[in-house]
Design an enzyme around this catalytic site. Structure first.
Site, PDB file in Angstrom:
ATOM      1  N   PRO A  44     -49.061  73.802 -35.899  1.00 51.10           N
ATOM      2  CA  PRO A  44     -47.715  73.930 -35.722  1.00 51.10           C
ATOM      3  C   PRO A  44     -47.598  74.723 -34.680  1.00 51.10           C
ATOM      4  O   PRO A  44     -45.623  74.122 -33.690  1.00 51.10           O
ATOM      5  CB  PRO A  44     -47.898  75.278 -36.623  1.00 51.10           C
ATOM      6  CG  PRO A  44     -48.663  76.078 -36.651  1.00 51.10           C
ATOM      7  CD  PRO A  44     -49.648  74.903 -36.277  1.00 51.10           C
ATOM      8  N   ALA A  68     -39.829  74.863 -35.081  1.00 53.22           N
ATOM      9  CA  ALA A  68     -40.605  75.084 -36.002  1.00 53.22           C
ATOM     10  C   ALA A  68     -41.162  74.507 -37.080  1.00 53.22           C
ATOM     11  O   ALA A  68     -41.154  73.465 -37.438  1.00 53.22           O
ATOM     12  CB  ALA A  68     -40.321  77.070 -36.662  1.00 53.22           C
ATOM     13  N   ASP A  69     -42.254  75.029 -36.766  1.00 60.11           N
ATOM     14  CA  ASP A  69     -43.357  74.095 -38.180  1.00 60.11           C
ATOM     15  C   ASP A  69     -44.656  75.184 -39.042  1.00 60.11           C
ATOM     16  O   ASP A  69     -45.366  76.136 -37.427  1.00 60.11           O
ATOM     17  CB  ASP A  69     -44.472  73.026 -37.949  1.00 60.11           C
ATOM     18  CG  ASP A  69     -44.821  72.410 -38.695  1.00 60.11           C
ATOM     19  OD1 ASP A  69     -43.795  71.350 -39.126  1.00 60.11           O
ATOM     20  OD2 ASP A  69     -46.288  72.032 -38.408  1.00 60.11           O
ATOM     21  N   THR A  70     -44.552  75.019 -40.017  1.00 58.59           N
ATOM     22  CA  THR A  70     -45.597  76.210 -40.833  1.00 58.59           C
ATOM     23  C   THR A  70     -46.466  75.505 -41.430  1.00 58.59           C
ATOM     24  O   THR A  70     -46.094  74.031 -41.964  1.00 58.59           O
ATOM     25  CB  THR A  70     -44.171  77.033 -42.040  1.00 58.59           C
ATOM     26  OG1 THR A  70     -43.305  77.647 -40.776  1.00 58.59           O
ATOM     27  CG2 THR A  70     -45.645  77.882 -42.310  1.00 58.59           C
ATOM     28  N   GLY A 105     -45.347  78.224 -35.280  1.00 59.01           N
ATOM     29  CA  GLY A 105     -45.342  77.417 -34.451  1.00 59.01           C
ATOM     30  C   GLY A 105     -43.429  77.394 -33.560  1.00 59.01           C
ATOM     31  O   GLY A 105     -42.873  76.700 -35.012  1.00 59.01           O
TER      32      GLY A 105
END
Length: 185
Positions: A44, A68-70, A105
């Site tokens: 992420p 963001a990334d999950t 992230g």
């Protein structure tokens, strides 16, 4: 600074609003593929930076972009968003009776600088029956969620037996760490 949230996620928008941050949201279309040698939190982080790079040319002086990334990480494998209901059911079966990690992230980008960080939360689910999985998938359609679930939805209420770390990270934005990063930025 004028804050821009680069996200289509209603949960991220809700969380950032809940922090008292004034922002505008934009949709960013970025390549979310990643090198096959990346593992866990590095995935992420990489994608949050790719999202920032996809929007960087749109940034103006005085603007700060949050991307963001999950992902969900279980048994050494990354679970992103399911392709369809069958894939969602498969993912939930993989999480049943286990502890998994949720990694988010986050990247903060301005014209002058960029900083990234990640957060990790351990989530434990009890054994989830096939009927419960089918009910959740058909009633809640978690196709837009990493790992095919929303902790704030029915499945979180009835199946989550433990959580170590940030609850909000599991929803998609580690608000505590983001607050600190915004202060430092």
């Amino acid at each position: 600074m004028d804050i821009i949230l680069g996200s289509q996620s209603p949960r991220r928008r809700e969380l950032l609003s809940g922090m008292g941050v004034v922002f505008r949201a934009v949709n960013i279309h970025a390549d979310e593929s990643f090198p096959s040698d990346l593992k866990g939190a590095d995935i992420p982080l990489y994608i949050s930076r790719a999202k920032a790079e996809a929007y960087r040319s749109e940034l103006r002086p005085g603007e700060l972009l949050i991307t963001a990334d999950t992902i969900v990480w279980v048994d050494g494998m990354q679970l992103g968003k399911p392709e369809d209901e069958a894939d969602a059911g498969r993912m939930l079966q993989m999480l049943s009776g286990k502890t998994h990690q949720v990694f988010t992230g986050v990247t903060l980008t301005s014209l002058e600088k960029q900083t990234s960080f990640s957060d990790a939360t351990d989530v434990t689910f009890r054994e989830i029956s096939a009927d419960e999985i089918a009910y959740y998938v058909t009633q809640y359609r978690p196709l837009d969620k990493a790992g095919a679930y929303g902790i704030q939805e029915w499945i979180g209420y009835v199946a989550c037996t433990g959580l170590k770390g940030s609850y909000f990270n599991v929803m998609g934005l580690p608000t505590e760490k983001l607050h600190e990063a915004l202060q430092a930025f």
